[in-house]
Design a protein around this motif. Structure first.
Motif, PDB file in Angstrom:
ATOM      1  N   ARG A  22       7.921  -0.623  -5.576  1.00 18.65           N
ATOM      2  CA  ARG A  22       6.992   0.503  -5.427  1.00 18.65           C
ATOM      3  C   ARG A  22       5.646   0.180  -6.062  1.00 18.65           C
ATOM      4  O   ARG A  22       4.589   0.501  -5.534  1.00 18.65           O
ATOM      5  CB  ARG A  22       7.552   1.757  -6.113  1.00 18.65           C
ATOM      6  N   GLU A  25       3.731  -2.276  -4.007  1.00 14.09           N
ATOM      7  CA  GLU A  25       3.261  -1.556  -2.830  1.00 14.09           C
ATOM      8  C   GLU A  25       1.999  -0.760  -3.160  1.00 14.09           C
ATOM      9  O   GLU A  25       0.993  -0.838  -2.452  1.00 14.09           O
ATOM     10  CB  GLU A  25       4.374  -0.610  -2.359  1.00 14.09           C
TER      11      GLU A  25
ATOM     12  N   ARG B 144      -7.482  -1.716   4.093  1.00 15.32           N
ATOM     13  CA  ARG B 144      -7.390  -0.334   3.654  1.00 15.32           C
ATOM     14  C   ARG B 144      -8.778   0.296   3.670  1.00 15.32           C
ATOM     15  O   ARG B 144      -9.724  -0.258   3.123  1.00 15.32           O
ATOM     16  CB  ARG B 144      -6.817  -0.281   2.235  1.00 15.32           C
ATOM     17  N   GLU B 148      -8.531   2.042  -3.459  1.00 13.09           N
ATOM     18  CA  GLU B 148      -8.603   2.778  -4.718  1.00 13.09           C
ATOM     19  C   GLU B 148      -9.094   1.820  -5.780  1.00 13.09           C
ATOM     20  O   GLU B 148      -8.481   0.797  -6.016  1.00 13.09           O
ATOM     21  CB  GLU B 148      -7.226   3.358  -5.059  1.00 13.09           C
TER      22      GLU B 148
ATOM     23  N   GLU C  21       4.088   6.822  15.704  1.00  9.59           N
ATOM     24  CA  GLU C  21       4.134   6.815  14.245  1.00  9.59           C
ATOM     25  C   GLU C  21       3.408   5.587  13.695  1.00  9.59           C
ATOM     26  O   GLU C  21       2.647   5.682  12.727  1.00  9.59           O
ATOM     27  CB  GLU C  21       5.594   6.825  13.774  1.00  9.59           C
ATOM     28  N   GLU C  25       0.075   5.597  11.337  1.00  7.41           N
ATOM     29  CA  GLU C  25       0.116   4.829  10.091  1.00  7.41           C
ATOM     30  C   GLU C  25      -1.107   3.914   9.987  1.00  7.41           C
ATOM     31  O   GLU C  25      -1.816   3.897   8.972  1.00  7.41           O
ATOM     32  CB  GLU C  25       1.405   3.994  10.068  1.00  7.41           C
ATOM     33  N   PHE C  29      -4.350   4.358   7.525  1.00  9.08           N
ATOM     34  CA  PHE C  29      -4.535   3.259   6.568  1.00  9.08           C
ATOM     35  C   PHE C  29      -5.976   2.745   6.608  1.00  9.08           C
ATOM     36  O   PHE C  29      -6.592   2.504   5.588  1.00  9.08           O
ATOM     37  CB  PHE C  29      -3.557   2.129   6.900  1.00  9.08           C
ATOM     38  N   LEU C  57       6.276  10.236   9.310  1.00 11.54           N
ATOM     39  CA  LEU C  57       5.619   9.240   8.466  1.00 11.54           C
ATOM     40  C   LEU C  57       5.629   9.689   7.002  1.00 11.54           C
ATOM     41  O   LEU C  57       5.886   8.916   6.089  1.00 11.54           O
ATOM     42  CB  LEU C  57       4.174   9.058   8.946  1.00 11.54           C
ATOM     43  N   ARG C  60       8.857   9.085   5.674  1.00  7.86           N
ATOM     44  CA  ARG C  60       9.106   7.656   5.486  1.00  7.86           C
ATOM     45  C   ARG C  60       8.539   7.159   4.160  1.00  7.86           C
ATOM     46  O   ARG C  60       9.095   6.280   3.511  1.00  7.86           O
ATOM     47  CB  ARG C  60       8.476   6.873   6.644  1.00  7.86           C
ATOM     48  N   TYR C  61       7.412   7.717   3.791  1.00  7.66           N
ATOM     49  CA  TYR C  61       6.763   7.259   2.558  1.00  7.66           C
ATOM     50  C   TYR C  61       7.220   8.019   1.317  1.00  7.66           C
ATOM     51  O   TYR C  61       6.734   7.771   0.229  1.00  7.66           O
ATOM     52  CB  TYR C  61       5.237   7.331   2.702  1.00  7.66           C
ATOM     53  N   GLY C  63       8.842   8.875  -1.884  1.00 11.51           N
ATOM     54  CA  GLY C  63       9.456   8.062  -2.932  1.00 11.51           C
ATOM     55  C   GLY C  63       8.962   6.630  -2.969  1.00 11.51           C
ATOM     56  O   GLY C  63       9.421   5.828  -3.776  1.00 11.51           O
ATOM     57  N   ARG C  64       8.043   6.303  -2.058  1.00 10.13           N
ATOM     58  CA  ARG C  64       7.504   4.942  -2.054  1.00 10.13           C
ATOM     59  C   ARG C  64       6.368   4.838  -3.077  1.00 10.13           C
ATOM     60  O   ARG C  64       6.033   5.813  -3.752  1.00 10.13           O
ATOM     61  CB  ARG C  64       6.967   4.595  -0.645  1.00 10.13           C
ATOM     62  N   GLY C  65       5.743   3.662  -3.110  1.00 10.77           N
ATOM     63  CA  GLY C  65       4.643   3.446  -4.042  1.00 10.77           C
ATOM     64  C   GLY C  65       3.375   4.155  -3.609  1.00 10.77           C
ATOM     65  O   GLY C  65       2.491   4.430  -4.416  1.00 10.77           O
ATOM     66  N   VAL C  66       3.273   4.425  -2.304  1.00 10.98           N
ATOM     67  CA  VAL C  66       2.158   5.232  -1.814  1.00 10.98           C
ATOM     68  C   VAL C  66       2.760   6.414  -1.081  1.00 10.98           C
ATOM     69  O   VAL C  66       3.886   6.340  -0.595  1.00 10.98           O
ATOM     70  CB  VAL C  66       1.257   4.458  -0.823  1.00 10.98           C
ATOM     71  N   ALA C  76      -4.181  11.575   4.123  1.00 12.14           N
ATOM     72  CA  ALA C  76      -4.593  10.263   3.624  1.00 12.14           C
ATOM     73  C   ALA C  76      -3.459   9.647   2.821  1.00 12.14           C
ATOM     74  O   ALA C  76      -2.619  10.351   2.271  1.00 12.14           O
ATOM     75  CB  ALA C  76      -5.835  10.394   2.750  1.00 12.14           C
ATOM     76  N   PHE C  77      -3.442   8.331   2.806  1.00  9.92           N
ATOM     77  CA  PHE C  77      -2.503   7.640   1.937  1.00  9.92           C
ATOM     78  C   PHE C  77      -3.073   7.617   0.530  1.00  9.92           C
ATOM     79  O   PHE C  77      -4.263   7.386   0.334  1.00  9.92           O
ATOM     80  CB  PHE C  77      -2.296   6.193   2.405  1.00  9.92           C
ATOM     81  N   ARG C  78      -2.207   7.855  -0.420  1.00  4.42           N
ATOM     82  CA  ARG C  78      -2.632   7.826  -1.819  1.00  4.42           C
ATOM     83  C   ARG C  78      -1.545   7.169  -2.660  1.00  4.42           C
ATOM     84  O   ARG C  78      -0.359   7.255  -2.325  1.00  4.42           O
ATOM     85  CB  ARG C  78      -2.826   9.255  -2.340  1.00  4.42           C
ATOM     86  N   THR C  79      -1.954   6.565  -3.726  1.00  2.00           N
ATOM     87  CA  THR C  79      -0.991   6.018  -4.674  1.00  2.00           C
ATOM     88  C   THR C  79      -0.072   7.137  -5.154  1.00  2.00           C
ATOM     89  O   THR C  79      -0.537   8.249  -5.410  1.00  2.00           O
ATOM     90  CB  THR C  79      -1.724   5.434  -5.892  1.00  2.00           C
ATOM     91  N   ALA C  80       1.196   6.835  -5.252  1.00  2.00           N
ATOM     92  CA  ALA C  80       2.132   7.830  -5.773  1.00  2.00           C
ATOM     93  C   ALA C  80       1.665   8.271  -7.157  1.00  2.00           C
ATOM     94  O   ALA C  80       1.272   7.435  -7.963  1.00  2.00           O
ATOM     95  CB  ALA C  80       3.537   7.240  -5.848  1.00  2.00           C
TER      96      ALA C  80
END
Lengths: 213, 265, 213
Positions: A22, A25, B144, B148, C21, C25, C29, C57, C60-61, C63-66, C76-80
């Motif tokens: 994680r 990632e 990306r 960040e 999907e 993604e 990204f 999607l 799918r993400y 619990g992931r790192g993002v 938007a994708f963001r860091t967890a």
């Protein structure tokens, strides 16, 4: 400010593999530039080894819209090439390269490390300063080590950014490299009778020797 | 050197289409990236693999081209003319039997090297095209979009100890003392004081005695006071010796300085 | 660059859900901004409905790192959130205080409350704003009461934190000039013409002597 926490915790336990995955990632997702293993490790808690996480992560993203790619010694997330058409709005306008620049780039890539004189020999024409400057500015080529021949000429090599830009894992993956080598077209063959000094390199392997088997 | 081009490039009668093609070529002369590029283009007209190309024929084609350009008063860069001269030489070498005792590379070697150069240039050109045809970052695949940024929080801790602090202060105060040399009387024993003390003491002096034993009470506790008193007494005994009141003796450097009353003083 | 194909194809068939999907993604990204559903739809082949893809999607993400997060009505994708600490590098650097700073600090400690002019008089050189600011930032000195003299200049005093750091109960516990001299700290006056004063490396003894009485 959860600064000291992770560090202190790491003194006691290394995060489990799934957690490390994680982390890798997140770190790679956050960066637009490829990151080396050392760079990733530097960002992770003490005791982590992201190498394994990279492998599992790469597998996890196989066939996805985004994939984890290798670029030289580094890794980066990139959108899958087959979806490029969806991103035309993000596409950056590329300055059209001159023929001279494109050919010079290819010669550097396939013959690296290569001197300016060698580039000129191959193209049969002088390489203008502007051409080299443009490629350096694009961060596609850079100066390599000096050749240990009289005059100690500088050499040019391609950069990691070049690999990233053209989606190559390494310079060995250049299209057709093997065939060109097999055909002897990457050899530095001097003009018969010319006074070219023997090219006794300091052990630098050029592209022609990359596939020594 | 390029001026007397060999006479044997006399052209055969040419068809109008050929002539048109020639002219197109000549108009295009600016589009060539040097003589090798021109040769590569000319070699394509032979429609054979570059490895099996007739260099002799290619040389002829090139010389014809250069000649026509000159006839049309198109100015060619020097390297085109240098190549023309070299090809003329190569052509004559290829046509004539080698002279006995001819040193250097054979005409065939030179020809095959030229073929190699052309093949290599052609190969690089194809490689360049293949490279540019690849998927490219920012065109076909993307990084990306919202990277960040990694915040670099650098905390600088400044360290200083009490000793640093005191030294700094001492440094400043010491600088001060350069100006009006303000004595700390309390910790300084003057020579005058020492003289006075010693004069009173030497009357009772019998045998040789160590100078140190004359130091006043309470002046050997701190190094500074001790130093000051020792120096004052040392100076005082020198003065007394000069006057002939005491004799001094020291067995070696840094040995205790011994003194006693001078007989008859 | 397979530009026209997918568009034309899309006139005939809508890509399967899994493909949609992937597209969402990649689009999210690569986008430089969070994107609304409408914007995503605008990027996709005709007939696609990314709403469902967004849901899968997002799952799918999980619990992931993002993670795929909502930003207003955009995505938007963001860091967890729990990995935010990986996004900054903490580096601590230990540095010695500059001579100007330590001298200024010493003067404040010994002469407090003291004005800037007085500090300058004692040091014999101007005190830069940066020096004072640094000491204030370190929380070793602070502003004291204004002096009731013309111009009502501010004074500086040392802080509790200063006493804490230097192990003093109060500023009055600072060794006096006498103690300094007794400790040999005032002795090494440079002789005229001598080089720098010997760096009193008998510092340890000096200090122990200091605390003896």
């Amino acid at each position: 400010m959860n600064g000291p926490d992770p560090i202190e915790k790491s003194l006691f336990e290394v995060p489990p593999q799934a957690e490390q995955e994680r982390m890798v990632e997140a770190i790679l997702f956050a960066s637009a530039e490829p990151m080396t293993l050392a760079q990733i490790t530097g960002r992770m808690p003490h005791g982590c080894d992201p190498a394994e996480a990279l492998v599992t992560l790469m597998r996890r993203y196989e066939g996805r819209g985004v994939s984890l790619t290798r670029v030289g010694d580094a890794h980066a997330f990139r959108t899958a090439p087959d979806l490029g058409h969806l991103m035309h709005l993000e596409a950056t306008e590329h300055r059209k390269l001159s023929r001279a620049a494109i050919e010079t780039l290819a010669i550097v890539a396939y013959h690296q490390p290569v001197t300016r004189t060698e580039i000129e020999e191959i193209r049969g024409v002088a390489v203008s300063r502007g051409t080299v400057d443009q490629l350096i500015e694009l961060d596609w080529i850079r100066f390599g080590r000096r050749r240990m021949t009289p005059g100690r000429p500088v050499t040019f090599v391609v950069t990691e950014h070049f690999l990233d830009h053209f989606g190559l894992e390494s310079a060995r993956d250049l299209p057709g490299l093997k065939d060109l080598r097999a055909a002897g077209l990457l050899d530095n063959r001097p003009l018969p009778g010319a006074m070219t000094p023997p090219d006794d390199d300091d052990g630098q392997t050029g592209q022609s020797e990359l596939f020594e088997d | 050197m390029p001026e007397p081009l060999p006479e044997d490039w006399t052209q055969p009668p040419r068809s109008p289409t050929e002539r048109l093609a020639d002219e197109a070529l000549i108009v295009d002369v600016d589009g060539f990236e040097g003589p090798l590029d021109l040769l590569l283009m000319l070699s394509r007209s032979q429609k054979v693999d570059l490895r099996r190309i007739s260099v002799l024929q290619l040389a002829e084609q090139y010389l014809v081209f250069v000649n026509r350009a000159q006839a049309l008063r198109i100015e060619l860069a020097a390297d085109y003319l240098v190549m023309a001269a070299w090809l003329a030489y190569l052509k004559s070498r290829l046509l004539l039997p080698p002279e006995p005792g001819d040193a250097g590379p054979s005409a065939e070697d030179l020809a095959s090297h030229l073929a190699f150069q052309l093949e290599r240039l052609g190969a690089m050109r194809e490689a360049a095209a293949r490279l540019m045809g690849r998927d490219q970052l920012g065109r076909d695949f993307f990084a990306r979009g919202i990277p960040e940024t990694v915040e670099r929080r650098k905390t600088t801790t400044y360290t200083a100890t009490l000793l640093d602090l005191m030294r700094a202060y001492a440094r400043i105060r010491t600088r001060d003392e350069f100006r009006p040399y303000a004595f700390d009387r309390e910790n300084v024993f003057t020579m005058e004081q020492a003289l006075e003390r010693l004069r009173a003491l030497i009357g009772h002096l019998g045998d040789w005695s160590d100078l140190v034993s004359f130091l006043p009470e309470g002046w050997d506790a701190s190094p500074a006071r001790r130093r000051s008193a020792t120096a004052a007494h040392f100076a005082a005994v020198l003065e007394l010796a000069k006057r002939g009141d005491v004799s001094l003796r020291q067995s070696e450097t840094f040995a205790p300085l011994m003194l006693r009353r001078k007989d008859g003083a």
